[in-house]
Design an enzyme around this catalytic site. Structure first.
Site, mmCIF file in Angstrom:
data_model
loop_
_atom_site.group_PDB
_atom_site.id
_atom_site.type_symbol
_atom_site.label_atom_id
_atom_site.label_comp_id
_atom_site.label_asym_id
_atom_site.label_seq_id
_atom_site.Cartn_x
_atom_site.Cartn_y
_atom_site.Cartn_z
ATOM 1 N N CYS A 446 66.832 54.876 39.131
ATOM 2 C CA CYS A 446 65.838 53.891 39.552
ATOM 3 C C CYS A 446 64.963 54.494 40.662
ATOM 4 O O CYS A 446 65.198 55.608 41.113
ATOM 5 C CB CYS A 446 66.512 52.612 40.034
ATOM 6 S SG CYS A 446 67.665 52.894 41.374
ATOM 7 N N CYS A 448 64.410 53.184 43.694
ATOM 8 C CA CYS A 448 64.610 52.488 44.976
ATOM 9 C C CYS A 448 64.431 53.412 46.178
ATOM 10 O O CYS A 448 63.686 53.098 47.110
ATOM 11 C CB CYS A 448 65.972 51.810 44.990
ATOM 12 S SG CYS A 448 66.118 50.573 43.686
ATOM 13 N N GLY A 478 71.742 45.330 43.551
ATOM 14 C CA GLY A 478 71.618 45.196 42.097
ATOM 15 C C GLY A 478 70.964 43.895 41.678
ATOM 16 O O GLY A 478 71.482 43.203 40.815
ATOM 17 N N ASP A 515 67.693 38.630 36.909
ATOM 18 C CA ASP A 515 67.511 38.829 38.335
ATOM 19 C C ASP A 515 68.014 37.584 39.062
ATOM 20 O O ASP A 515 67.733 36.472 38.622
ATOM 21 C CB ASP A 515 65.992 39.009 38.592
ATOM 22 C CG ASP A 515 65.686 39.640 39.929
ATOM 23 O OD1 ASP A 515 66.316 39.243 40.911
ATOM 24 O OD2 ASP A 515 64.801 40.515 39.980
ATOM 25 N N ARG A 517 67.701 37.448 42.627
ATOM 26 C CA ARG A 517 67.284 37.595 44.020
ATOM 27 C C ARG A 517 66.534 36.373 44.535
ATOM 28 O O ARG A 517 66.535 36.093 45.713
ATOM 29 C CB ARG A 517 66.414 38.847 44.183
ATOM 30 C CG ARG A 517 67.226 40.113 44.160
ATOM 31 C CD ARG A 517 66.347 41.324 44.166
ATOM 32 N NE ARG A 517 65.614 41.484 42.926
ATOM 33 C CZ ARG A 517 64.753 42.473 42.691
ATOM 34 N NH1 ARG A 517 64.514 43.363 43.642
ATOM 35 N NH2 ARG A 517 64.145 42.580 41.538
HETATM 36 ZN ZN LIG Z 1 67.845 51.077 42.496
#
Ligand SMILES: [Zn+2]
Length: 607
Positions: A446, A448, A478, A515, A517
């Site tokens: 990823c 990030c 995650g 997701d 979040r």
């Molecule tokens: Zn990541």
């Protein structure tokens, strides 16, 4: 006691829930379920074996009286009767407490209170009526509480005659024999300290108190515990005897090294609902409560300064992209060689930063409103999906604040912190959600870590232009699904041919959602810092962008990670996000293109 009417009217069921009997019977908590009587006058004729264990005859007689009284009530009054006679819960609770005190006095004849919970542990005096809490109880003796049984004792000689308390003795000293599973509004002895969320004056707002220490228990105005998930380690430390539960932190010299002062958002109850805006000023603004009233009030925010050093920024400095200015960017001191002589190698740079760690403190009505659901639904969901861990979410609707067992956030500020509150100064922002595998360990699946380091560079550049840069780091590993779920998804992706068209689908197959979040609470931190506009936002997330803009903060420009910083294997993630509508300033990707973007498979390299 819950009285239930069975589907067949001739049956009445009594369900004695633990919350009734835990205050009558010493632990273990007992529960009698489906004790069934038939017709008028029938009473439970037997109790479970647990009830019979360890109770003296007088206590059993009292219990039998209790059961008989309430069986009679259940069997002679129907639902309408109960309304008509207006049997009030707190009347029952009062009689329950009186009964409980009598049972306690029989179980442990004449005993002073536990230092922690005000419950009898040993002694000679017999209390006539035991209050739920004794506010005058003394501090616990650390000699009993802090001695952990199995830990090696460095200073004690072998064969010492001093007898250590047994584990049972320590447990009795720490905790009451009666487990108080939950509390109720209007219960005798319960008087929450006034708390007006969003009040401008901290004296009116009031401190957040969630402690179960005897000095604070009846004044609790919050559910849950400080330190988020780390509260469990605290519990372990107390159980092992390495921490006295009444340890009083000395907060002198811990105050913030730079101010984060009140701004209008602090007194807008709709702007900050997910943490306590006064959390870093607790020892100052709630000194009276902590010292004068001996309440256990704790900071939920800590503010400090640091230097940070990242190899990516060292490289950027060597390429001349980040000049050393002596204020925000410093040249690092020389490293040492293995023989401890000074190395002539370039030591790189380090960044001066101000930072704040923030624990979650949820104002439940505000959180519910933010998500567009009712407070009662939010409370029920939190109760159920934490394994029933916080019964007061259900039984204490009058307590509006909850400290959830989740990770918090950290703010990193580059440049003068006061510029955040000055809308004439340029501000660069990155809101970053934790990805331990990439952020710390450099996993290339990823983007990030590249995003994070790029954003820090952008923040530093902004500060060097005379503005300020802010990185907010949320512990939402995650996509708030956690690392276990994340790794299961990785396995599925790699085994299924890791193509961008299956990227979101793979997560949904495992987690049920893409997701979790839910960025609705995220802008709170920006309002706390006094940010009213963002010049540069380093993010491709529409969810973050929309949440910030909808909360009233304008974003003038946003941009994503430059293509040359994207690791090849993470192209799957980026293309899937672009096709799903995430912001991009670079290449456009359509759904039809996604099957062409393929990541590395396990077979391409030995693992
Ligand atoms: Zn990541």
């Amino acid at each position: 006691m819950l009285l239930c009417t069975a589907p067949k009217p001739k049956y009445r069921f009594l369900v004695f829930e633990a919350w009734v009997l835990d205050d009558i019977i010493s632990s273990p908590v007992i529960s009698l379920s489906n004790v069934r009587g038939r017709g008028n006058g029938a009473v439970p004729t037997s109790t479970s074996d647990q009830v019979e264990l360890g109770l003296p005859r007088a206590a059993r007689d009292l219990l039998l009286f209790w059961c008989t009284l309430h069986a009679w009530l259940a069997l002679t009054l129907n639902v309408d009767d109960r309304y008509r006679y207006n049997i009030r819960l707190h009347d029952l609770q009062k009689s329950q407490q009186v009964l409980a005190a009598k049972v306690d006095s029989l179980l442990t004849p004449g005993s002073p209170r536990s230092p922690v919970n005000g419950i009898p542990i040993s002694g000679r005096e017999t209390p006539s009526v035991q209050p739920l809490i004794d506010p005058h109880a003394a501090s616990p003796s650390t000699s009993v509480l802090a001695l952990g049984p199995p830990l090696p004792s460095v200073g004690s000689p072998l064969g010492s005659e001093t007898a250590l308390p047994t584990e049972k003795e320590r447990e009795r000293a720490l905790y009451p024999s009666r487990v108080i599973l939950t509390t109720y509004p209007d219960q005798h002895g319960i008087k929450p300290y006034p708390l007006v969320w969003g009040a401008e004056d901290p004296k009116v707002r009031g401190p957040v108190i969630c402690s179960r220490l005897v000095s604070s228990l009846k004044h609790r105005n919050a559910i849950g515990a400080h330190s988020g998930s780390y509260s469990i380690y605290r519990a372990l430390a107390v159980a092992l005897g390495t921490l006295s539960p009444t340890h009083k932190p000395a907060y002198a010299l811990t105050e913030p090294p730079f101010p984060i002062p009140p701004v209008p958002s602090w007194s807008d109850p709709t702007k900050i609902v997910s943490f306590d805006p006064w959390g870093h000023l607790v020892p100052q603004v709630f000194r009276d409560e902590m010292e004068g009233k001996n309440l256990d009030v704790r900071p939920s925010i800590a503010v400090t300064r640091a230097h940070i050093k990242l190899s990516e920024l060292d490289e950027a400095a060597r390429r001349g992209e980040i000049p050393i200015d002596g204020k925000i960017v410093l040249k690092s001191r020389p490293m040492l060689n293995e023989d401890r002589t000074e190395s002539s190698a370039d030591p790189g740079i380090e960044l001066v930063t101000c930072k704040a760690a923030v624990e979650p403190v949820w104002y439940l009505p505000g959180v519910a409103e933010r998500f567009g659901i009712s407070e009662s639904l939010l409370r029920r969901a939190l109760f159920e999906d934490t394994g029933g861990m916080y019964p007061e979410l259900i039984t204490r609707p009058d307590v509006k604040v909850f400290l959830p067992p989740i990770g918090g956030l950290t703010v990193y500020i580059f440049g003068p912190p006061e510029y955040m509150r000055d809308d004439t100064k340029e501000l660069t922002l990155r809101v970053h959600d934790e990805c331990n595998g990439s952020d710390v360990f450099g996993s290339d699946i990823c983007t990030c870590k590249p995003y994070l380091t790029f954003a820090i560079e952008e923040c530093v550049r902004c500060a060097q232009r005379g503005g300020v840069g802010v990185v907010v780091y949320f512990r939402k590993e995650g996509r708030a699904l956690g690392e276990v779920t994340k790794y299961l998804v990785y396995n599925l992706r790699k085994r299924g041919g890791d193509s961008a068209d299956k990227y979101f689908k793979s997560t949904e197959i495992i987690a049920g959602v893409k997701d979790m979040r839910f960025q609705a609470l995220m802008p709170d931190i920006l309002h706390w810092l006094g940010i009213t506009k963002i010049d540069n936002m380093v993010s491709m997330s529409d969810m973050k962008y929309n949440a910030i803009v909808q909360s009233g903060i304008s974003i003038l420009k946003r941009y994503d990670l430059p293509d040359h910083l994207i690791p090849p294997d993470s192209r799957v993630e980026i293309d899937a996000k672009i096709a799903a509508g995430y912001f991009t300033s670079g290449k456009k990707v359509t759904e039809a293109d996604l099957f062409k973007t393929v990541g590395r498979t396990w077979e391409e390299a030995d693992h």
